[in-house]
Design a protein around this motif. Structure first.
Motif, short mmCIF file in Angstrom:
data_model
loop_
_atom_site.label_atom_id
_atom_site.label_comp_id
_atom_site.label_asym_id
_atom_site.label_seq_id
_atom_site.Cartn_x
_atom_site.Cartn_y
_atom_site.Cartn_z
N LEU A 133 -4.93 -11.60 5.67
CA LEU A 133 -5.90 -10.98 4.99
C LEU A 133 -6.77 -10.35 5.01
N ARG A 134 -7.83 -10.75 6.19
CA ARG A 134 -8.59 -10.03 5.99
C ARG A 134 -8.94 -8.85 6.93
N GLU A 135 -7.48 -8.73 8.13
CA GLU A 135 -7.16 -7.21 7.92
C GLU A 135 -7.33 -5.86 6.68
N MET A 136 -6.34 -7.11 6.46
CA MET A 136 -6.15 -5.73 4.47
C MET A 136 -7.40 -4.93 4.36
N ALA A 137 -8.70 -6.43 4.23
CA ALA A 137 -8.99 -5.95 3.44
C ALA A 137 -10.25 -4.86 4.69
N LYS A 138 -9.22 -4.56 5.78
CA LYS A 138 -9.93 -3.09 6.27
C LYS A 138 -9.52 -2.09 5.62
N VAL A 139 -8.10 -1.85 5.35
CA VAL A 139 -6.81 -0.69 5.61
C VAL A 139 -7.43 -0.17 4.18
N ASP A 140 -7.50 1.49 4.22
CA ASP A 140 -7.71 2.55 2.52
C ASP A 140 -6.33 2.55 2.34
N LYS A 141 -5.81 1.22 1.98
CA LYS A 141 -4.02 1.37 1.47
C LYS A 141 -4.55 -0.09 0.21
N PRO A 142 -3.68 0.84 -1.23
CA PRO A 142 -3.84 -0.67 -1.78
C PRO A 142 -2.41 -1.16 -0.97
N VAL A 143 -3.63 -2.94 -1.99
CA VAL A 143 -1.88 -4.01 -0.98
C VAL A 143 -1.48 -4.83 -1.92
N LEU A 144 -0.44 -4.84 -2.18
CA LEU A 144 0.25 -5.54 -3.37
C LEU A 144 0.97 -7.04 -2.53
N LEU A 145 0.32 -8.11 -3.46
CA LEU A 145 -0.03 -9.52 -3.04
C LEU A 145 1.13 -10.06 -3.54
N LYS A 146 2.31 -10.10 -2.90
CA LYS A 146 3.23 -11.55 -3.95
C LYS A 146 2.70 -13.35 -3.85
N ARG A 147 2.85 -13.19 -5.01
CA ARG A 147 2.43 -14.66 -4.62
C ARG A 147 3.36 -15.48 -4.62
N GLY A 148 2.87 -16.57 -3.00
CA GLY A 148 3.39 -17.68 -2.98
C GLY A 148 4.19 -18.56 -3.30
N SER A 149 5.64 -19.24 -2.59
CA SER A 149 6.40 -19.47 -3.52
C SER A 149 6.09 -21.45 -4.03
N SER A 150 4.98 -22.15 -3.30
CA SER A 150 4.35 -23.12 -3.87
C SER A 150 2.50 -22.60 -4.00
N ALA A 151 2.29 -21.24 -4.56
CA ALA A 151 1.45 -20.87 -5.18
C ALA A 151 0.59 -21.71 -6.33
N GLY A 201 -13.96 -8.60 1.55
CA GLY A 201 -13.54 -7.82 3.14
C GLY A 201 -13.57 -6.09 2.88
N GLY A 202 -13.58 -5.70 1.47
CA GLY A 202 -13.93 -5.04 0.76
C GLY A 202 -13.01 -4.00 0.32
N ASN A 203 -11.69 -4.53 0.05
CA ASN A 203 -10.72 -3.67 -0.59
C ASN A 203 -10.13 -4.09 -2.09
N TYR A 204 -10.53 -3.03 -2.91
CA TYR A 204 -10.67 -3.58 -3.87
C TYR A 204 -9.26 -2.93 -4.64
N ASN A 205 -8.41 -2.65 -3.81
CA ASN A 205 -6.75 -2.54 -4.43
C ASN A 205 -5.87 -2.90 -4.44
N VAL A 206 -6.14 -4.07 -5.14
CA VAL A 206 -4.78 -5.41 -5.17
C VAL A 206 -4.35 -5.62 -6.17
N ILE A 207 -2.69 -5.21 -5.94
CA ILE A 207 -1.33 -5.36 -7.35
C ILE A 207 -1.02 -6.85 -6.65
N LEU A 208 -1.12 -7.57 -7.84
CA LEU A 208 -0.35 -8.48 -7.96
C LEU A 208 1.37 -9.11 -8.46
N CYS A 209 1.73 -9.97 -7.39
CA CYS A 209 3.50 -9.56 -7.69
C CYS A 209 3.92 -11.22 -7.87
N GLU A 210 4.38 -11.23 -9.00
CA GLU A 210 4.66 -12.31 -9.43
C GLU A 210 6.71 -12.60 -9.44
#
Lengths: 338, 338, 338, 338
Positions: free
Chosen positions: B194-212, B227-236
């Motif tokens: 996750l920390r590394e994703m914060a530094k990438v200049d691309k949107p992140v599709l973040l899937k929900r953990g199966s028991s999160a 960490g600086g990457n505001y482009n997060v898309i959540l995925c159920e």
């Protein structure tokens, strides 16, 4: 495996499934009942996952019959496995207790704890150097400095070191300092990391994922073993259930069940399971009575000042008193503490 | 937060807690009831995790009141966030469908699928290049070759590419080819990644953990945003429950709930949720009606021959028919498909 | 309780909540923070459930702080409760074992079992007379004939009788024969039945519902106690989780947790929890080590011929061997078996 | 069913199992593999539950293959069942909405609600007369007076009445007033009550238990049908998971799955599922899109003053607005509202 056809499946659909199975080299039992047709297929189970039979028209479901793991199974190795590390035997008559703080916080904190738990009878020291937390705003660990302190504590006490590996990049560094490498619950299915663990010449303490079935847990062990590292110790640390008074729900049946299914040693972490120091002694004793080969217990010289997991840490006094109870208990269970 | 003291807590214990809170800069409300004392503490919630108050004598429990996430919260950003990538807007009026195979298997398989889903109205192409599986004995993906095929499919169709990042070492390689980087359910709390994703200049599709929980999922988004990457898309994509007829239990209430708690776009994966193609159309329509900003759907030219997740893949025909239904549905919901 | 207002709540909405609380006689702490307003309300918690504050505009959530049960709480009765029945004390130093078949099947089956378990050290006999099952096509119990056989077995052995009450109509009949009335997991929240149990002059063995939290379980006990029957024995018998290798997931932390929250005795049912006889001995020992006040174990003279739950029944030989282990174990735990 | 023998099972153990199956009239397929012996047994599945094969020495596990329900299965009745009551058809093209308060509180409250929901398009009125609650100290319902008010509301509006039956004693009284009898989630496996429902000449609305699998739910329907009452309507109302931001986790996949497995109509209760009015509209629309045959929605003239479940009740305004959305939605789904 068993392929259950839909009650409306026609001959063409049934024949297509049979043809596919035969081509793949399976031996087939066909049972064309009044209500529905059922196909038994016998053969190399490692191919099943790649067959996608449930996508064929007329297939209602596929029921696997055999365990998907081999090297981790009791059938593969009838005797319980004993893992030898630094003069200790894990999985034999002796029950080993791994104790120490959640995180390495300072030289003082670690050395005081190490000496206390050594004196009380622990044989291994735990302590996290890398501690990425649920919150990005919380303490994240001392990293290599923490590892050096662990090595210093080993020097000072003779305790072996158990510490967590969090990712492939830091694995070589951690492996340099630790005696046993821990894979945390969140990484139980981090297959990239598991593959690397297979190549390391150190035992791996593999924690059960908080929503992992016994089978998934043993498949994670299989990953490590399939790559060549047979020294896997399993650790039950509680699963996620609807009950949240405790941090997790300690599934102690994991001990006799996994020892029935597998030959690998099983230890228990009552600290993460309950999340509250108050319940750690009762669950430590229960784990021992259930047949655990060891325990991993959090101890901190001053829990309210702990930077991590203070609420579940025992004070040195409470730990000593627990160890003395465990010694008596082990005796009537045909086990012993060192 | 609220600190509930044990009913037997004495004055000394209560005063110790008060002193600790005051020292840490909290504003305090003390409520000394007949049955027990309750302490309200107001202040910077980011420090709470490090305080281990439950380890103090006389403390029964600590009840957090406020959300631990900030940047991901709706309060931080009243308007829903729209993520712009390659000319598309995710989170606006237009509902985007990401479609494609579970794994990239071959040039042919991928290009045929890409052209089909493009024609049916999909705007993004999915496909896994790294596929470490539950079993070490199953197909593990084409790796960089797969990424190249994805790029070729983008050339050929104009579809943007969504593909999964599995570990920090391969992240740079994946980021070179992909338009949106997917974090899978098993990596939702892989904080190093996750920390590394914060530094990438691309949107992140973040899937929900199966028991999160919703909160843990939003905390994972917070990690990336902090960490600086505001482009997060959540995925159920379904959670683990006791019901195992379906592969997971699709929690569609995640859509309105997370959109209430957060400003981030939410999409839904009905394929992994149900695990069976037969139920994908119904759950896709339900997701749209619940307010999802997009869908991610597995499509394969020949599901029974798929090397991965065939049972949950739609055929091209079924996908086209579903897309036509979704277009009509979107219209009455005040949304549209491209 | 704490009322957390939405971050957009306006003064009018906040004042409406305050007015409602004041009118209901609550003492109020108002904390108007920068991010949001939080209201603490102190008063009679038994009214809260009827207030529907979360339905008021601007209210984000209501967080209860205190336990909703009173009579069942440890605060109400500092000492552990000892329940006296037929010369036995349940909840004291002596650990009692309740043993017998799942269902009463015949005179022979019951008397043979009763004599065996008596000789091995059990003090109570279990056996179901009413057995409505998951399937309407399975054996449903001997009903009153079964109760008579239980009474005969008591005559013959001196064992006290524990049997399940299934509905209000048959309660008087069951109460005539039994010494302790069992409420099964499925009836834990059958409030009509609980109200009737409150009026009976016999101890009640209250099993935890398979998806009941500790709090819901204690509220069910409160129902019985509020009606006048204080003799409630709690029984942990496993909860439903995602793991289905075992029939249920035995939550042994229930023992120390519930004994911390409540003064009532807690016993454990390892037979229903695991569903497999093979794991019953390990979990019985673990339950004892966790601090259980008793065990309820299924024993059948010939498990493969059992009409109900044979797979989880111990043979007489296995039961005798377990009892001998439990005796040794009890000694080092400061308990004893009769 | 399939009997999987232990890898160490000997010939004597295998033969004992075979003998037992043959005696019971099963047709047998024996597969003696290298790793272990597997026995397929074909025959009357209603006997299996009573066979306790897992208790036989050498048996590792028994895997059932066929569904245990018959009358409730789609195979028994290929066409979807339409239930006719008071001029309405449930399970056909028309989607019916059942609306009303959680509990009947007063004449005024009920009549105002009934008129409102009737005007908005509801065809059935819900309202509880017997309300035993989690807490013995909360409002418990108006009982027969409540039933009389429901009948009066039917007179005034033409709405049919749906109300819950809580126990066998009050069943005749409730059946006198209601048009459809509801079995609540907590009573889904109250087999004594189910048996009585089988004898009543009214449709039954059977809610899914909060931790019931699809199979257990359909077995509960089978209980009612096996006794002669084929008019069963199934109602998904959320299951218990680890997520507790919502009251339950609405499992909308229940709609297509249960309609695939069974011919019975399926409706959805978004109010109990989410526990929060704010999320009811989104989940109502999602349920409709998933294919539900109806909805049951809580509406109260003044939710903050509701004696029961106010937080999940819609105001009349919100309900009217939802109904207007549902009508548009039904049109594009090939359904209609009355």
């Amino acid at each position: 495996m068993i392929i259950v056809m839909d009650h409306l499946a026609n001959d063409e659909q049934i024949n297509a499934v049979l043809a596919r199975l035969e081509k793949a080299g399976f031996l087939i039992h066909l049972s064309a009942g009044v209500e529905r047709t059922i196909i038994g297929a016998i053969g190399d189970k490692t191919h099943l996952k790649d067959m996608s039979l449930e996508a064929m028209p007329g297939v209602e479901k596929v029921v696997p019959i055999l365990q998907p793991y081999k090297l981790a199974s009791r059938a593969f190795h009838e005797e319980g496995t004993i893992i030898r590390v630094g003069g200790l035997e894990i999985g034999g008559d002796t029950v080993h207790v791994i104790a120490g703080p959640c995180a390495v916080e300072s030289r003082d904190q670690l050395l005081v704890t190490a000496k206390t738990v050594k004196q009380a009878g622990a044989t291994l020291l735990r302590g996290g150097a890398f501690k990425p937390r649920t919150s990005p705003y919380a303490f994240q660990g001392l990293e290599e400095e923490g590892l050096k302190l662990l090595a210093e504590a080993r020097e000072a006490t003779g305790l072996l070191i158990v510490t967590e590996v969090m990712d492939v990049r830091t694995l070589p560094m951690v492996a340099e300092y630790a005696d046993i490498l821990q894979i945390g619950a969140r990484n139980m299915q981090n297959f990239f990391l598991l593959r690397e663990m297979a190549k390391v010449d150190k035992p791996v303490l593999l924690k059960r994922g908080s929503s992992a079935t016994f089978e998934e847990w043993l498949m994670a062990a299989e990953y490590i073993m399939a790559g060549g590292n047979y020294n896997v110790i399993l650790c039950e640390r509680g699963i996620r259930s609807f009950e949240n008074y405790t941090r997790n729900t300690l599934d102690l049946s994991a001990v006799p069940v996994v020892k029935h299914l597998s030959h690998l040693p099983v230890i228990v972490d009552p600290s993460h399971a309950t999340g509250r120091w108050r319940f750690v002694p009762a669950m430590s004793k229960a784990a021992l009575a259930a047949g655990a080969d060891g325990l991993i217990i959090e101890v901190h010289p001053n829990p309210p000042e702990a930077l991590c997991d203070g609420p579940q840490s025992l004070t040195p006094d409470n730990f000593c008193s627990l160890m003395s109870n465990l010694k008596q208990l082990a005796a009537v269970l045909g086990r012993k503490l060192p």
